[in-house]
Design a protein around this motif. Structure first.
Motif, mmCIF file in Angstrom:
data_model
loop_
_atom_site.group_PDB
_atom_site.id
_atom_site.type_symbol
_atom_site.label_atom_id
_atom_site.label_comp_id
_atom_site.label_asym_id
_atom_site.label_seq_id
_atom_site.Cartn_x
_atom_site.Cartn_y
_atom_site.Cartn_z
ATOM 1 N N ILE A 1 0.848 -1.192 0.000
ATOM 2 C CA ILE A 1 0.000 0.000 0.000
ATOM 3 C C ILE A 1 0.886 1.245 0.000
ATOM 4 O O ILE A 1 1.852 1.326 0.759
ATOM 5 N N MET A 2 0.544 2.201 -0.852
ATOM 6 C CA MET A 2 1.214 3.499 -0.874
ATOM 7 C C MET A 2 0.193 4.572 -0.512
ATOM 8 O O MET A 2 -0.849 4.686 -1.155
ATOM 9 N N GLY A 3 0.464 5.338 0.536
ATOM 10 C CA GLY A 3 -0.426 6.411 0.948
ATOM 11 C C GLY A 3 0.123 7.764 0.516
ATOM 12 O O GLY A 3 1.224 8.138 0.921
ATOM 13 N N LEU A 4 -0.626 8.482 -0.306
ATOM 14 C CA LEU A 4 -0.207 9.803 -0.779
ATOM 15 C C LEU A 4 -1.337 10.800 -0.530
ATOM 16 O O LEU A 4 -1.889 11.401 -1.449
ATOM 17 N N ARG A 5 -1.712 10.938 0.722
ATOM 18 C CA ARG A 5 -2.737 11.885 1.131
ATOM 19 C C ARG A 5 -2.486 12.258 2.583
ATOM 20 O O ARG A 5 -1.613 11.685 3.238
ATOM 21 N N ALA A 6 -3.231 13.229 3.083
ATOM 22 C CA ALA A 6 -3.067 13.635 4.478
ATOM 23 C C ALA A 6 -3.643 12.569 5.400
ATOM 24 O O ALA A 6 -4.683 11.983 5.125
ATOM 25 N N PHE A 7 -2.941 12.331 6.502
ATOM 26 C CA PHE A 7 -3.426 11.420 7.536
ATOM 27 C C PHE A 7 -3.410 12.180 8.854
ATOM 28 O O PHE A 7 -2.394 12.250 9.536
ATOM 29 N N THR A 8 -4.559 12.749 9.184
ATOM 30 C CA THR A 8 -4.641 13.578 10.384
ATOM 31 C C THR A 8 -5.100 12.805 11.602
ATOM 32 O O THR A 8 -5.163 13.356 12.692
ATOM 33 N N SER A 9 -5.446 11.532 11.421
ATOM 34 C CA SER A 9 -5.895 10.732 12.561
ATOM 35 C C SER A 9 -5.579 9.270 12.298
ATOM 36 O O SER A 9 -5.389 8.848 11.152
ATOM 37 N N GLN A 10 -5.521 8.506 13.380
ATOM 38 C CA GLN A 10 -5.301 7.073 13.228
ATOM 39 C C GLN A 10 -6.501 6.401 12.570
ATOM 40 O O GLN A 10 -6.382 5.325 11.991
ATOM 41 N N LEU A 11 -7.668 7.039 12.656
ATOM 42 C CA LEU A 11 -8.849 6.511 11.986
ATOM 43 C C LEU A 11 -8.587 6.346 10.488
ATOM 44 O O LEU A 11 -8.839 5.280 9.903
ATOM 45 N N LEU A 12 -8.065 7.392 9.845
ATOM 46 C CA LEU A 12 -7.791 7.320 8.412
ATOM 47 C C LEU A 12 -6.727 6.279 8.103
ATOM 48 O O LEU A 12 -6.812 5.566 7.109
ATOM 49 N N CYS A 13 -5.720 6.195 8.968
ATOM 50 C CA CYS A 13 -4.676 5.180 8.766
ATOM 51 C C CYS A 13 -5.290 3.783 8.770
ATOM 52 O O CYS A 13 -4.996 2.946 7.919
ATOM 53 N N GLU A 14 -6.158 3.526 9.759
ATOM 54 C CA GLU A 14 -6.783 2.213 9.860
ATOM 55 C C GLU A 14 -7.703 1.950 8.673
ATOM 56 O O GLU A 14 -7.792 0.826 8.180
ATOM 57 N N GLN A 15 -8.406 2.987 8.207
ATOM 58 C CA GLN A 15 -9.292 2.794 7.069
ATOM 59 C C GLN A 15 -8.510 2.429 5.819
ATOM 60 O O GLN A 15 -8.910 1.543 5.054
ATOM 61 N N VAL A 16 -7.380 3.102 5.582
ATOM 62 C CA VAL A 16 -6.575 2.794 4.403
ATOM 63 C C VAL A 16 -5.945 1.413 4.536
ATOM 64 O O VAL A 16 -6.015 0.587 3.618
ATOM 65 N N ILE A 17 -5.334 1.147 5.662
ATOM 66 C CA ILE A 17 -4.677 -0.139 5.862
ATOM 67 C C ILE A 17 -5.692 -1.277 5.856
ATOM 68 O O ILE A 17 -5.396 -2.392 5.433
ATOM 69 N N GLY A 18 -6.916 -0.968 6.287
ATOM 70 C CA GLY A 18 -7.960 -1.987 6.288
ATOM 71 C C GLY A 18 -8.226 -2.572 4.921
ATOM 72 O O GLY A 18 -8.726 -3.705 4.818
ATOM 73 N N ARG A 19 -7.886 -1.819 3.857
ATOM 74 C CA ARG A 19 -8.110 -2.340 2.512
ATOM 75 C C ARG A 19 -7.170 -3.492 2.187
ATOM 76 O O ARG A 19 -7.385 -4.196 1.202
ATOM 77 N N GLY A 20 -6.130 -3.668 2.986
ATOM 78 C CA GLY A 20 -5.196 -4.760 2.711
ATOM 79 C C GLY A 20 -5.056 -5.734 3.856
ATOM 80 O O GLY A 20 -4.092 -6.494 3.903
ATOM 81 N N LEU A 21 -5.999 -5.724 4.804
ATOM 82 C CA LEU A 21 -5.850 -6.553 6.002
ATOM 83 C C LEU A 21 -6.407 -7.967 5.855
ATOM 84 O O LEU A 21 -6.053 -8.845 6.642
ATOM 85 N N ARG A 22 -7.288 -8.205 4.900
ATOM 86 C CA ARG A 22 -7.915 -9.525 4.826
ATOM 87 C C ARG A 22 -6.883 -10.588 4.473
ATOM 88 O O ARG A 22 -6.094 -10.423 3.557
ATOM 89 N N ARG A 23 -6.919 -11.676 5.194
ATOM 90 C CA ARG A 23 -5.927 -12.741 5.015
ATOM 91 C C ARG A 23 -6.172 -13.524 3.736
ATOM 92 O O ARG A 23 -7.280 -13.580 3.214
ATOM 93 N N VAL A 24 -5.099 -14.170 3.258
ATOM 94 C CA VAL A 24 -5.194 -15.064 2.113
ATOM 95 C C VAL A 24 -5.545 -16.476 2.577
ATOM 96 O O VAL A 24 -6.402 -17.143 2.027
ATOM 97 N N ALA A 25 -4.861 -16.939 3.620
ATOM 98 C CA ALA A 25 -5.058 -18.300 4.125
ATOM 99 C C ALA A 25 -5.202 -18.257 5.647
ATOM 100 O O ALA A 25 -4.896 -17.249 6.293
ATOM 101 N N TYR A 26 -5.653 -19.367 6.211
ATOM 102 C CA TYR A 26 -5.877 -19.445 7.658
ATOM 103 C C TYR A 26 -5.214 -20.696 8.239
ATOM 104 O O TYR A 26 -5.807 -21.448 8.993
ATOM 105 N N GLU A 27 -3.951 -20.883 7.864
ATOM 106 C CA GLU A 27 -3.187 -22.017 8.379
ATOM 107 C C GLU A 27 -2.707 -21.721 9.800
ATOM 108 O O GLU A 27 -2.390 -20.576 10.128
ATOM 109 N N ARG A 28 -2.613 -22.790 10.628
ATOM 110 C CA ARG A 28 -2.184 -22.613 12.016
ATOM 111 C C ARG A 28 -0.885 -23.371 12.285
ATOM 112 O O ARG A 28 -0.583 -24.371 11.629
ATOM 113 N N ASP A 29 -0.126 -22.885 13.277
ATOM 114 C CA ASP A 29 1.122 -23.543 13.645
ATOM 115 C C ASP A 29 0.848 -24.620 14.683
ATOM 116 O O ASP A 29 -0.307 -24.924 15.018
#
Length: 928
Positions: free
Chosen positions: A552-580
Motif C-alpha cells: 500500500i502506498m499512501g499519498l494523502r493527508a493522515f490527520t488521525s489514526q482513523l484514516l490510517c486504519e481505514q486505508v490499511i484496512g483495505r489490505g488486512l484480509r488474510r489469504v489463508a488461515y493455516e495454524r502452527d
C-alpha cells in the motif's frame, strides 16, 4: 521471544498483549488482556497517547460476571443458541472469540437482569431511538455477527411474539452496493446463506423459523429523499413519510417495531445542534456530512411511521467529528464492545501491518522518522501533489524513489507467488489525495517511468475514478468519459474472461464495468483477476478489500489514526488461515509506505496450478535476465531535414552535487502495532539487488523525453528529436568532471549507477540549463509516438510446436528453428565470447519500413546481437540475393545511420551473411 506479533488464539479470550516499555520505544509482552481504548496521534507534535474506553471496560467486567453466573435472565431460546454457538463440535471451525463476545454483550444489554447493569448508562446520539455499537476491526467477521444477531432476534420474536425486546422485522443498511451484494448471504434463501454455512441454528425447527424473517438489505442511498423530475408537468410535492417508508422498506413496510443493523455505521452520523462541525473536519474522518445526516434522517422518517425498536451499529472505526480544534476525535458514546486492530493483529485474524522504520537517506527533521513513513507530510510532496497538474507532469522526486523501492519489493512478492503456483498476482494499492495525482501515478506506471519494468502493465493497472465509483455505489448513471471508457474496456479485454462474459461486460455501462473490476480484484475467473496495480483517489468504498493486497502506498493527508486504519484496512484480509503447532495463525503481512501507522510481508495461498498449455513449448521472457535485455528505437521513417541541433556551452556548466543522503536505496521495515515497531523482526528492501535494471541509457532517454514534452513553449522543434540529442549531452556530462558525489562509498560503479538512476530527472534538468539550439541538416528518425521503444522484455509469452532449444545468453527462454542454418547461428551466439546477449527476432516486433515497387513494406531482420564492444548487430541470413533483399538492405543501412547519428541508443551495425561459414567472421569483424 515470539517469532511474530501473533500471540493469542483467535478462538479464546486474549491472555496477553504487546505494549511499549516505559520509554515508549520497545515492544514487550504483558500478561492479561489489553484494555479497550484507542490511540490518538498529534501530527503537529508527533506525540501519541492512548484514550481508554472506560464504559466498554466496565461493561466487559459486568458481562464476565453475568457469564460466570450462567447467563441469568435470558430466554430458553437464547440459552439454547448460546450453548450451540459455544459448542466447538457443532461446526468445522468454532466462532472467533470476538464474535461471541460481541453477541453476548448485546444479549446482556437486551436480556440481562438490571442487577448486572447497575451504574451502566449508555448514551445515545440525541435521537428518538436506541443505538448500540460493536466496534470490530476489519477482517474479524462482522457479517457473521449480523447473522448471529438476526438468528437471536428472529428466533425469540417468533417464539415470544409479545416480548418487545425482539423483532422478526430486520432492516440492514449497507454503505454502498458493494457491501449490499456481499450481505445478500443474510437472506435465509441465499445459496450460501450464513445460517447454513456457519450452522447458526441448533436444530431444523429453529432454522425454519429463520425462513419466516422479514428481512431487507438496502444500500443507504435509498434513504435519500425522492427527487421530483425536473421536467415533470405534474408537481406532486414532497414525498410524505408514509410514501417514503413504503418505497424504502418494500414488503418490510407491513411490519412495526423494526430492528435496524447499520454496517459501517460511522457514516450514520447525527450532527448535534451544539456542535460546530466543518465539512473539512468530517471529510478528514471519511464522512460526508450531507450524506451522513441523510442516512440518519431517513431512519428517523421510518421511526415516525413504523417505530425502530433498536439499532445495532457495526463499525471498525466508529468515530464522529467533535468540532474541537485539537486533534481529538470522539468515538461513538454507545459502544458496548471493542475488538480493535491491535487485538486482531495479536490474534492473527488480519495481516500484520509493517512500515518503514529507517532507510539510508536523511530522515524527517521534525520526527526523525524515515521520509517514507509519511510521504505526504514532506513539504516537497505536499506542495506538489496539491496543485492541478497534468497527467504528463512527473511525480515528486521522493515519491518516484519511494515507488521504486515499494515496486521492487512487490515484484519479489509476485515472483514468489508465481513459484508457489498462485495464479492471481499480488496487488499494489495506492490511495492518493486528488484525481490529478491519480492520473499522474497512472501515467508514471503505464508510461514506463517506474524503474521496475513489471509495473508497466496498462491492462493490469486500474485507476479508480472516484466520481464514477461513487455514482456506481449509489446505482446512478454517469456521463461517459471516452478515454476512461477505453481504458476500462482494454482492461476487460485482457482479463482472460470467457467470450460471453467478456462481451456482456463490454456492453454494460461504464459505472457497472468499474464496479465489476473493483469488486473482483484477486478473484479467480472474475474481471479483476489479473489486476496488479490499483490507484484510488481518497478512500475506496467501505467493504472493498482484497486478500491479495500486499503493498500500500499512501499519498494523502493522515490527520488521525482513523484514516490510517481505514486505508490499511483495505489490505488486512488474510489469504489463508493455516495454524502452527501451537494453534496460532501463521502470520501474513501487508507492506505500507506513506501511511503513518505500522506495516508488511507476503504469503501466497496455495491453489491449483494452471493447466499446461496445449503447445509443446512455451517461449517467454525469463525473470532475472534483465542484463540480457536488448532495446531498440521503433522508427516509422527516416527523413533528411533541416532541424535544430543541441549544443552545450561546457565552459559555463556549473558542477552538480548529488547528495546520497537524499536518495534512499535501502529501507528496513518491521512489524508494528500500538504505534511502535518491533525492531527484533526487521527485514529489508535493497535496491542494490535490482541495480541491473537501472540501465542509465534507458533512464536518460525516458527522463529527457519527458522533460522536452513539458517544454513545448521553449523548443519549437520535434521534442523526441531534441530529447535524443539531450541524451548524448547527458552521457557526456556523466562521463566528465562536472558531477560531484561527496561519498567515496557511493562512487562504487554499481552504487554510482543506482544513485544516478534515482536522480536522473535532476541531472537532466541541470544539463538542460546550459543547452543552446543551432540548425543543421541531417538524417532524422521519426519515432512511433505510441511505442517509441521496443525491447526483448516486452515480448508476450507465446507457444510453438517448432523445434526449439533453451538458451542462456538471451532474455528469451528458447529459440525456435526454421532451418539448420538458424540452429548454427544460435549455437554460435551461445558459445562465442564476443556475443554478450542476443535474440532471434521472433515475436519481438522489431521491423524496418522499406519501399519496394512503389509500396511500403516491413523488413523483419533475423537476429539482434549485442557484442562485447558495445555495438548492437542486426544480422540477416540469406541463401541467395534478390532485388527485394537489396531494397531491404538499403533501408536497413539508412536506419542504422540515422539511429547512430541521433545517438542515445548506442552504436548499431548491420550485416547480411550468405554463407554459413562466414558467420563467425562477420561477428568478429563487428566486434573488433
Amino acid at each position: 521471544m515470539p517469532k511474530s506479533l501473533i500471540i493469542n488464539s483467535p478462538y479464546a479470550r486474549p491472555t496477553r498483549h504487546w505494549e511499549q516499555d516505559a520509554h515508549g520505544r520497545v515492544l514487550q509482552i504483558v500478561e492479561g488482556r489489553r484494555k479497550a481504548g484507542y490511540e490518538m496521534f498529534d501530527t503537529r507534535t508527533h506525540t501519541r497517547r492512548v484514550e481508554e474506553l472506560e464504559l466498554v471496560n466496565r461493561i466487559r467486567e459486568r458481562v464476565d460476571e453475568w457469564r460466570d453466573a450462567g447467563f441469568p435472565g435470558i430466554t430458553s431460546v437464547t440459552r439454547r443458541l448460546l450453548e450451540h454457538w459455544h459448542d466447538r463440535e457443532a461446526r468445522p471451525l468454532p466462532f472467533y472469540f470476538c464474535q461471541l463476545e460481541a453477541i453476548e454483550t448485546l444479549i446482556w444489554w437486551v436480556e440481562g437482569p438490571q442487577e448486572f447493569k447497575q451504574g451502566i448508562y449508555l448514551p445515545g446520539d440525541g435521537g428518538p431511538w436506541e443505538r448500540v455499537c460493536n466496534k470490530m476491526a476489519t477482517g474479524t467477521g462482522k457479517t457473521t455477527l449480523m447473522g448471529l444477531i438476526i438468528t437471536w432476534q428472529v428466533s425469540n420474536a417468533l417464539t415470544y411474539p409479545k416480548r418487545k425486546e425482539f423483532s422478526a422485522a430486520i432492516f440492514v443498511v449497507a454503505p454502498g452496493l458493494t457491501v449490499k451484494e456481499r450481505l445478500q448471504v443474510l437472506h435465509p434463501g441465499h445459496g450460501k446463506n450464513v445460517y447454513d454455512e456457519f450452522r447458526l441454528c441448533p436444530n431444523e425447527a429453529m432454522r425454519q423459523k429463520i425462513n419466516q424473517a422479514a428481512l431487507r438489505v438496502e444500500n443507504w442511498h435509498t434513504l435519500m429523499p425522492l427527487k421530483e423530475p425536473d421536467r415533470s408537468v405534474v408537481k406532486k410535492g414532497a414525498e410524505s413519510d408514509e410514501a417514503f417508508t413504503r418505497r424504502v422498506l418494500g414488503k418490510l413496510a407491513g411490519y412495526r417495531d423494526i430492528v435496524v443493523i447499520n454496517d459501517e455505521a460511522h457514516h450514520a452520523y447525527r450532527q448535534r445542534a451544539e456542535l460546530k462541525v466543518s465539512k473539512k473536519e468530517a471529510e478528514e474522518l471519511g464522512i460526508d456530512l450531507d450524506e451522513a445526516t441523510r442516512w440518519i434522517e431517513g431512519l428517523d422518517r421510518i421511526h415516525r411511521t413504523r417505530r425502530i425498536r433498536r439499532c445495532f451499529d457495526l463499525s471498525a472505526t466508529p468515530f464522529a467529528p467533535t468540532g474541537k480544534k485539537s486533534t481529538e476525535k470522539g468515538l461513538f458514546d454507545w459502544i458496548v464492545s471493542d475488538f480493535g486492530l491491535n487485538d486482531a493483529i495479536e490474534a492473527g485474524l488480519v495481516k500484520t501491518p509493517r512500515v518503514v522504520v529507517r532507510d539510508d537517506a536523511l530522515a524527517n527533521a521534525q520526527s526523525y522518522k524515515s521520509k517514507l513513513y509519511h510521504l505526504y507530510d514532506e513539504a516537497e510532496v505536499k506542495e506538489d501533489l496539491n496543485r492541478k497538474a497534468g497527467p504528463h507532469e512527473p511525480l515528486p522526486d521522493l515519491v518516484q524513489k519511494a515507488y521504486a523501492l515499494l515496486a521492487h519489493d512487490w515484484r519479489e512478492t509476485a515472483r514468489r507467488w508465481r513459484e508457489a503456483g498462485h495464479d492471481t498476482p499480488p496487488v499494489l494499492l495506492t490511495v492518493c489525495n486528488r484525481t490529478e495525482t491519480a492520473a499522474r501515478i497512472e501515467r508514471f506506471f503505464n508510461g514506463g517511468d517506474c524503474p521496475i519494468g513489471e509495473t508497466r502493465e496498462p491492462d493490469r493497472t486500474l485507476r479508480v475514478d472516484s466520481k464514477v465509483l461513487e455514482k456506481a455505489e449509489r446505482g446512478e448513471s454517469v456521463t461517459r468519459d471516452k478515454d476512461y471508457a477505453e481504458r476500462l474496456e482494454a482492461i476487460i479485454r485482457a482479463a482472460g474472461l470467457p467470450d460471453d462474459e467478456r462481451d456482456d461486460l463490454l456492453g454494460a455501462k461504464q459505472e457497472e464495468q468499474l464496479r465489476a473490476l473493483v469488486d473482483t480484484v484477486g478473484k479467480r475467473g472474475k474481471p479483476g483477476q489479473r489486476l496488479q496495480n490499483v490507484i484510488s483517489v481518497a478512500m475506496l468504498s467501505e467493504g472493498w478489500d482484497a486478500a491479495n493486497v500486499t503493498h500500500i502506498m499512501g499519498l494523502r493527508a493522515f490527520t488521525s489514526q482513523l484514516l490510517c486504519e481505514q486505508v490499511i484496512g483495505r489490505g488486512l484480509r488474510r489469504v489463508a488461515y493455516e495454524r502452527d503447532e501451537d494453534g496460532l495463525f501463521l502470520p501474513e503481512y501487508v507492506n505500507v509506505f506513506g501511511v503513518p501507522l505500522s506495516i508488511f510481508q507476503d504469503v501466497g495461498e496455495g491453489g491449483e496450478p494452471p493447466p499446461p498449455p496445449k503447445p509443446s513449448i512455451q517461449v517467454e521472457v525469463v525473470p532475472g535476465r534483465q542484463p540480457l535485455e536488448i532495446r531498440w528505437p521503433n522508427v516509422l521513417r527516416v527523413d533528411t531535414v533541416l532541424r535544430p541541433t543541441l549544443v552545450m556551452d561546457w565552459e559555463a556548466v556549473t558542477p552538480l552535487t548529488l547528495d546520497p543522503m537524499q536518495t534512499p536505496i535501502h529501507a528496513e521495515i518491521a512489524p508494528a502495532l500500538a504505534g511502535q515497531a518491533d525492531l527484533s523482526k526487521v527485514s529489508e528492501i535493497d535496491l542494490e539487488k535490482a541495480a541491473a535494471e537501472f540501465r542509465l541509457q534507458n533512464l536518460v532517454f525516458r527522463a529527457a523525453r519527458k522533460l522536452y514534452l513539458q517544454s513545448a513553449d521553449v523548443f519549437a522543434a520535434d521534442k523526441q528529436y531534441l530529447a535524443v540529442q539531450l541524451i548524448r549531452l547527458v552521457e557526456q556530462f556523466l562521463a566528465g568532471d562536472r558531477l560531484h558525489i561527496p561519498s567515496l562509498w557511493h562512487r562504487d560503479p554499481l552504487r554510482r549507477r543506482l544513485l544516478l538512476a534515482m536522480n536522473m530527472d535532476t541531472v537532466v534538468g541541470h544539463v538542460s540549463r546550459f543547452v543552446q539550439v543551432q540548425n543543421t541538416e541531417k538524417l532524422a528518425a521519426c519515432f512511433d509516438q505510441e511505442n517509441p521503444i521496443g525491447s526483448t522484455a516486452f515480448m508476450r509469452t507465446w507457444y510453438t510446436t517448432r523445434p526449439c532449444a533453451p538458451i542462456r545468453k538471451s532474455q528469451i527462454s528458447h529459440v525456435a528453428y526454421d532451418s539448420v542454418w538458424e540452429k548454427a547461428v544460435a549455437d554460435l551466439c551461445e558459445t562465442e565470447p564476443a556475443v554478450l546477449a542476443w535474440a532471434k527476432n521472433d515475436h519481438l516486433d522489431f521491423k524496418v519500413r522499406y519501399l519496394y515497387r512503389g509500396s511500403s513494406r516491413n523488413f523483419v531482420p533475423d537476429y539482434l546481437i549485442r557484442l562485447s564492444n558495445g555495438k548492437t548487430l542486426v544480422l540477416e541470413v540469406k541463401g541467395r540475393d534478390s532485388e527485394r533483399n537489396r531494397a531491404k538492405r538499403a533501408a536497413m543501412e539508412i536506419w542504422v545511420k540515422a539511429v547512430n547519428e541521433q545517438g542515445g541508443f548506442g552504436r548499431w551495425c548491420f550485416s547480411v551473411v550468405f554463407e554459413p561459414a562466414r558467420m563467425r567472421d562477420t561477428l568478429l569483424l563487428h566486434a573488433g
